[in-house]
Design a protein around this motif. Structure first.
Motif, short mmCIF file in Angstrom:
data_model
loop_
_atom_site.label_atom_id
_atom_site.label_comp_id
_atom_site.label_asym_id
_atom_site.label_seq_id
_atom_site.Cartn_x
_atom_site.Cartn_y
_atom_site.Cartn_z
N GLN A 1 -8.04 2.81 -5.00
CA GLN A 1 -8.43 1.40 -5.05
C GLN A 1 -8.08 0.77 -6.40
O GLN A 1 -7.51 -0.33 -6.46
N ILE A 2 -8.42 1.48 -7.46
CA ILE A 2 -8.15 0.95 -8.80
C ILE A 2 -6.65 0.84 -9.03
O ILE A 2 -6.13 -0.14 -9.57
N TYR B 1 -0.11 6.96 -6.65
CA TYR B 1 -1.43 7.61 -6.61
C TYR B 1 -1.30 9.11 -6.35
O TYR B 1 -2.06 9.91 -6.89
N THR C 1 -6.23 -5.17 2.33
CA THR C 1 -5.85 -3.77 2.11
C THR C 1 -6.98 -2.97 1.48
O THR C 1 -7.25 -1.83 1.88
N LEU C 2 -7.64 -3.55 0.49
CA LEU C 2 -8.75 -2.87 -0.17
C LEU C 2 -9.88 -2.59 0.82
O LEU C 2 -10.50 -1.52 0.78
N ILE D 1 -8.63 0.44 3.10
CA ILE D 1 -8.61 1.79 2.52
C ILE D 1 -9.99 2.26 2.09
O ILE D 1 -10.17 3.44 1.76
N THR D 2 -10.98 1.37 2.10
CA THR D 2 -12.35 1.74 1.76
C THR D 2 -13.12 2.19 2.99
O THR D 2 -14.14 2.88 2.87
N ALA E 1 -10.12 6.21 4.74
CA ALA E 1 -10.15 6.99 3.49
C ALA E 1 -9.99 8.48 3.78
O ALA E 1 -9.27 9.19 3.07
N TYR F 1 -4.31 0.56 -6.79
CA TYR F 1 -3.74 -0.50 -5.96
C TYR F 1 -3.92 -1.85 -6.64
O TYR F 1 -2.98 -2.65 -6.72
N VAL F 2 -5.12 -2.10 -7.14
CA VAL F 2 -5.39 -3.36 -7.84
C VAL F 2 -4.48 -3.49 -9.06
O VAL F 2 -3.91 -4.56 -9.31
N LEU G 1 0.82 -1.21 0.00
CA LEU G 1 0.00 0.00 0.00
C LEU G 1 0.85 1.26 0.00
O LEU G 1 0.57 2.21 -0.74
N HIS H 1 -12.04 6.94 -7.27
CA HIS H 1 -11.63 5.64 -6.72
C HIS H 1 -10.25 5.25 -7.25
O HIS H 1 -9.93 4.06 -7.40
#
Length: 227
Positions: free
Chosen positions: A153-154, A97, A204-205, A208-209, A214, A156-157, A90, A150
């Motif tokens: 999140q995107i 990011y 992790t997702l 952070i959500t 956040a 990170y994925v 992360l 987002h």
């Protein structure tokens, strides 16, 4: 070459090699070279957006330090490399990011080289490049989603998927012989690398959500990007 590598028998069994002190020194020199190149780019590209500012250097260094510390906190450690850590990926994706792909990828590659220096065991140089600067460097792909809705999140994925792809390729090419009899190397590598990357990514997702997290990350981002 014998001055830089020595054969070892350990977690990776016969055939792996451990980097000696001179070899580690070379890797550290490469990291320093990356910093110098970044400084040169900063001077030559001063009129463009591709500039590594002092604040970006500081935040990138802090992110790498936090990622290294968290990478040492392992909830699962696989025998052929790879582990479920305390959100270590992360911190690297955050840099992408915040600052975009240029700073993100450079920071991620430097982190990958540091990970290698911390445990300099490998089979071949191509395998080392795939598993460290390229696989970890892919975490910087999060930078392509900077500023998007987002985007964290995107991004990170995307970064984790990038690392996953390089790790799978390495598994197929260099570790396929460890696949159980009758199991194709690609299936073995896909499953093996998902074992440690997917659990950490999911947790992790979720983290952070969460609204409080956040919000906190949003405040840190404002501090990181504002002049």
């Amino acid at each position: 070459m014998k001055d830089f590598f020595t054969t070892t028998v350990g977690a990776w069994d016969d055939g792996s090699v451990r980097m000696t002190a001179p070899g580690i020194a070379i890797v550290i020199a490469v990291i320093a070279l990356l910093i110098i190149i970044a400084a040169i780019v900063r001077q030559r590209k001063s009129a463009k957006k591709m500039v590594l500012t002092t604040k970006q250097l500081v935040y990138s260094a802090v992110a790498i330090a936090l990622a290294v510390v968290c990478s040492m906190i392992k909830f699962a450690n696989l025998p052929m490399g790879g582990s479920v850590t305390l959100f270590s990926m992360l911190f690297i994706t955050l840099i992408g990011y915040w600052y975009g792909p240029y700073v993100g990828i450079m920071t991620a590659v430097a982190y990958g080289l540091i990970q290698f220096v911390m445990e300099p065991i490998f089979y071949t140089l191509p395998q080392m490049l795939l598993d460290y600067p390229l696989a970890f460097g892919a975490l910087g792909l999060a930078g392509f989603f900077a500023g998007k809705k987002h985007g964290l999140q995107i991004g990170y994925v995307a970064g984790v998927l990038g690392r996953y792809v390089f790790s799978v390729i390495s598994g197929v090419i260099f570790f396929g012989s460890y696949a159980p009899e009758g199991t194709p190397a690609i299936i073995y590598s896909l499953g093996y690398n998902a074992t440690y990357l997917v659990p950490e990514a999911i947790v992790t997702l979720i983290l952070i959500t969460l609204p409080p997290v956040a919000k906190a990350l949003g405040q840190v981002k404002k501090s990181a990007v504002n002049e």
